[in-house]
Design a protein around this motif. Structure first.
Motif, PDB file in Angstrom:
ATOM      1  N   PHE A 288       0.826  -1.212   0.000  1.00 45.53           N
ATOM      2  CA  PHE A 288       0.000   0.000   0.000  1.00 45.53           C
ATOM      3  C   PHE A 288       0.856   1.256   0.000  1.00 45.53           C
ATOM      4  O   PHE A 288       0.561   2.241  -0.689  1.00 45.53           O
ATOM      5  N   GLU A 289       1.938   1.226   0.761  1.00 48.17           N
ATOM      6  CA  GLU A 289       2.822   2.392   0.809  1.00 48.17           C
ATOM      7  C   GLU A 289       3.458   2.644  -0.557  1.00 48.17           C
ATOM      8  O   GLU A 289       3.571   3.791  -1.009  1.00 48.17           O
ATOM      9  N   THR A 290       3.851   1.575  -1.235  1.00 47.47           N
ATOM     10  CA  THR A 290       4.402   1.711  -2.589  1.00 47.47           C
ATOM     11  C   THR A 290       3.357   2.314  -3.524  1.00 47.47           C
ATOM     12  O   THR A 290       3.651   3.231  -4.304  1.00 47.47           O
ATOM     13  N   TRP A 291       2.147   1.810  -3.459  1.00 47.71           N
ATOM     14  CA  TRP A 291       1.066   2.318  -4.312  1.00 47.71           C
ATOM     15  C   TRP A 291       0.813   3.802  -4.070  1.00 47.71           C
ATOM     16  O   TRP A 291       0.605   4.573  -5.017  1.00 47.71           O
ATOM     17  N   LEU A 292       0.816   4.198  -2.812  1.00 49.95           N
ATOM     18  CA  LEU A 292       0.607   5.612  -2.481  1.00 49.95           C
ATOM     19  C   LEU A 292       1.654   6.506  -3.145  1.00 49.95           C
ATOM     20  O   LEU A 292       1.341   7.558  -3.720  1.00 49.95           O
ATOM     21  N   HIS A 293       2.900   6.092  -3.081  1.00 49.54           N
ATOM     22  CA  HIS A 293       3.976   6.901  -3.654  1.00 49.54           C
ATOM     23  C   HIS A 293       3.955   6.868  -5.180  1.00 49.54           C
ATOM     24  O   HIS A 293       4.473   7.782  -5.816  1.00 49.54           O
ATOM     25  N   GLN A 294       3.373   5.833  -5.758  1.00 48.91           N
ATOM     26  CA  GLN A 294       3.225   5.790  -7.209  1.00 48.91           C
ATOM     27  C   GLN A 294       2.134   6.732  -7.695  1.00 48.91           C
ATOM     28  O   GLN A 294       2.312   7.468  -8.671  1.00 48.91           O
ATOM     29  N   HIS A 295       0.983   6.709  -7.028  1.00 52.58           N
ATOM     30  CA  HIS A 295      -0.205   7.400  -7.527  1.00 52.58           C
ATOM     31  C   HIS A 295      -0.479   8.739  -6.841  1.00 52.58           C
ATOM     32  O   HIS A 295      -1.075   9.628  -7.458  1.00 52.58           O
ATOM     33  N   TYR A 296      -0.086   8.877  -5.581  1.00 49.82           N
ATOM     34  CA  TYR A 296      -0.362  10.113  -4.837  1.00 49.82           C
ATOM     35  C   TYR A 296       0.884  10.532  -4.051  1.00 49.82           C
ATOM     36  O   TYR A 296       0.858  10.621  -2.820  1.00 49.82           O
ATOM     37  N   PRO A 297       1.995  10.794  -4.749  1.00 52.62           N
ATOM     38  CA  PRO A 297       3.255  11.086  -4.048  1.00 52.62           C
ATOM     39  C   PRO A 297       3.195  12.320  -3.153  1.00 52.62           C
ATOM     40  O   PRO A 297       3.845  12.356  -2.108  1.00 52.62           O
ATOM     41  N   GLN A 298       2.415  13.336  -3.554  1.00 53.58           N
ATOM     42  CA  GLN A 298       2.344  14.553  -2.757  1.00 53.58           C
ATOM     43  C   GLN A 298       1.516  14.361  -1.489  1.00 53.58           C
ATOM     44  O   GLN A 298       1.658  15.129  -0.537  1.00 53.58           O
ATOM     45  N   ARG A 299       0.652  13.350  -1.499  1.00 52.16           N
ATOM     46  CA  ARG A 299      -0.251  13.142  -0.369  1.00 52.16           C
ATOM     47  C   ARG A 299       0.170  11.963   0.505  1.00 52.16           C
ATOM     48  O   ARG A 299      -0.373  11.741   1.586  1.00 52.16           O
ATOM     49  N   ALA A 300       1.145  11.188   0.050  1.00 53.64           N
ATOM     50  CA  ALA A 300       1.483   9.931   0.703  1.00 53.64           C
ATOM     51  C   ALA A 300       1.848  10.104   2.180  1.00 53.64           C
ATOM     52  O   ALA A 300       1.326   9.389   3.047  1.00 53.64           O
ATOM     53  N   ALA A 301       2.727  11.034   2.486  1.00 52.08           N
ATOM     54  CA  ALA A 301       3.178  11.205   3.874  1.00 52.08           C
ATOM     55  C   ALA A 301       2.013  11.576   4.789  1.00 52.08           C
ATOM     56  O   ALA A 301       1.920  11.096   5.918  1.00 52.08           O
ATOM     57  N   HIS A 302       1.112  12.410   4.292  1.00 55.99           N
ATOM     58  CA  HIS A 302      -0.037  12.835   5.091  1.00 55.99           C
ATOM     59  C   HIS A 302      -0.981  11.662   5.355  1.00 55.99           C
ATOM     60  O   HIS A 302      -1.438  11.470   6.495  1.00 55.99           O
ATOM     61  N   VAL A 303      -1.256  10.874   4.326  1.00 54.93           N
ATOM     62  CA  VAL A 303      -2.144   9.715   4.485  1.00 54.93           C
ATOM     63  C   VAL A 303      -1.553   8.730   5.490  1.00 54.93           C
ATOM     64  O   VAL A 303      -2.250   8.241   6.394  1.00 54.93           O
ATOM     65  N   LEU A 304      -0.274   8.425   5.361  1.00 59.69           N
ATOM     66  CA  LEU A 304       0.368   7.476   6.270  1.00 59.69           C
ATOM     67  C   LEU A 304       0.364   7.999   7.705  1.00 59.69           C
ATOM     68  O   LEU A 304       0.191   7.232   8.661  1.00 59.69           O
ATOM     69  N   SER A 305       0.546   9.302   7.859  1.00 59.56           N
ATOM     70  CA  SER A 305       0.512   9.897   9.201  1.00 59.56           C
ATOM     71  C   SER A 305      -0.872   9.747   9.829  1.00 59.56           C
ATOM     72  O   SER A 305      -0.994   9.404  11.013  1.00 59.56           O
ATOM     73  N   LEU A 306      -1.921   9.975   9.046  1.00 56.60           N
ATOM     74  CA  LEU A 306      -3.283   9.837   9.567  1.00 56.60           C
ATOM     75  C   LEU A 306      -3.591   8.386   9.918  1.00 56.60           C
ATOM     76  O   LEU A 306      -4.265   8.113  10.918  1.00 56.60           O
ATOM     77  N   ILE A 307      -3.114   7.454   9.097  1.00 63.06           N
ATOM     78  CA  ILE A 307      -3.336   6.037   9.403  1.00 63.06           C
ATOM     79  C   ILE A 307      -2.696   5.687  10.739  1.00 63.06           C
ATOM     80  O   ILE A 307      -3.290   5.000  11.580  1.00 63.06           O
ATOM     81  N   ARG A 308      -1.490   6.170  10.963  1.00 65.19           N
ATOM     82  CA  ARG A 308      -0.799   5.885  12.234  1.00 65.19           C
ATOM     83  C   ARG A 308      -1.551   6.487  13.413  1.00 65.19           C
ATOM     84  O   ARG A 308      -1.536   5.935  14.520  1.00 65.19           O
TER      85      ARG A 308
END
Length: 379
Positions: A288-308
């Motif tokens: 999932f983390e790989t997919w995020l950086h492929q498709h939504y690189p600008q939003r990836a860090a924010h999404v992962l932070s919210l999941i945590r």
């Protein structure tokens, strides 16, 4: 790292493989040895292809599953059922977030591309199911059809194993709950109409997003969002109990759509709704983390932070009572929003399926055997 790849380093995600949820196979966690791709210069190797060039398509393969049981059982208090039927293992829909991906490792395959391209099917599932339902002392309880992988994924158009299962369940008066992302469920509307009229069947359509662009990248081979809502509408019109699952909700990616999904579900005729929070067990975290950086690189860090924030600082929490809903302020707000939107749209808890209509029908094979025995007695 147990939280996935460190993308703050200079690691670039692999190229996107169109039509597939993920782009690579992760090593099988049960294997001692692992292989790594190496560019040896031969034409056709993905590593040797020009940057930006599309990767070659992958075919889907089918392997017969010789399981001796059709019904799998669980004792989890998190689940609303204690038994399930899965005609297939692996799923061609290719949903990147699918919690079932790690189970493919038990087959010796990868939870990555293997999960959506190397499928198994149970050719004798109807006979297995009937044999289990005929066992002395069997007690009927609602059975989940498609709890692990979608029973109406594309391959079922030709194999029709799901219909065979429903034919057996209808004959025995056995209650069933179906979860799918496919409008293919309409192929069995005739059976489901009869079962639903008796309180024996309910269909849940999973609607993760109303954004077609997001759906195409996140669940590439599943039915388009509007097609799933049309399926709900047709099921409801035919008198088949139908609900919508807004699942999974992914913080910072699709959770803002929760109210709109429930409103669209109610307008389509759904009478119930549910939701779950994104789960990322085992290899799914990296995928999932790989997919995020492929498709939504600008939003990836924010999404992962919210999941945590919903998982006690981690990307996954498998504890009973936590894994489907999460914890913390963000998860509590999501639960509150769901409750309010469900009430506003008249999406209440569904009525329980009936278990008192279960009855073992006469066994035609036994009658034939008795007739054959009588014939042999004449000699």
């Amino acid at each position: 790292m147990d939280q996935g790849m460190n993308w703050e380093a200079t690691v670039l995600p692999p190229p996107i493989r169109r039509g597939r949820g993920v782009s690579e196979n992760l090593p099988n966690r049960f294997e001692r040895a692992a292989t790594e791709p190496f560019d040896d210069g031969w034409p056709g190797d993905p590593e040797a292809m020009p940057a930006g060039a599309p990767l070659p398509p992958l075919a889907t393969t089918l392997t017969p599953d010789r399981s001796r049981s059709a019904i799998s059982r669980n004792q989890s208090p998190d689940l609303g059922f204690d038994r399930a039927i899965n005609p297939y293992r692996g799923c061609e829909h290719g949903c990147v977030y699918c919690y079932a991906r790690p189970s493919h490792a038990y087959l010796g395959w990868s939870p990555g591309l293997d999960f959506e391209t190397r499928l198994t099917f149970k050719p004798g599932i109807a006979a297995l199911l009937e044999r289990e339902l005929r066992r002395p002392g069997y007690e009927a309880r609602p059975i989940a059809l498609g709890s692990n992988t979608d029973p109406y994924q594309p391959v079922d158009r030709t194999l029709a194993l799901t219909r065979q299962v429903l034919e057996v369940l209808e004959r025995f008066g056995h209650p069933v709950s179906i979860v799918t992302k496919s409008a293919g469920v309409l192929r069995d509307a005739d059976i489901l109409r009869r079962m639903s009229a008796r309180g024996l069947a309910r269909v849940w359509l999973s609607v993760t997003t109303l954004d077609h662009t997001l759906a195409r990248s996140m669940e590439p081979r599943a039915a388009a969002p509007h097609r799933r809502l049309q399926a709900v509408e047709q099921l409801a019109r035919e008198g088949i109990a139908a609900g919508v699952l807004a699942a999974p909700m992914i913080p910072g990616l699709n959770d803002a759509e929760l109210e709109r999904i429930l409103e669209a579900a109610a307008l389509a005729g759904a009478d119930a709704a549910g939701y779950t929070l994104l789960r990322l067990p085992l290899e799914l975290r990296t995928l999932f983390e790989t997919w995020l950086h492929q498709h939504y690189p600008q939003r990836a860090a924010h999404v992962l932070s919210l999941i945590r924030q919903t998982r006690d600082g981690q990307l996954n929490d498998s504890r009973v009572g936590q894994r489907f809903t999460g914890q913390g302020a963000y998860a509590a707000l999501l639960a509150q929003r769901f409750a309010v939107a469900s009430r506003r749209n008249g999406l209440s808890r569904p009525a329980s399926l009936r278990c008192d209509l279960f009855q073992v029908p006469p066994d035609p094979n036994a009658a034939l055997k008795r007739a054959s025995d009588r014939q042999m007695a004449l000699f």
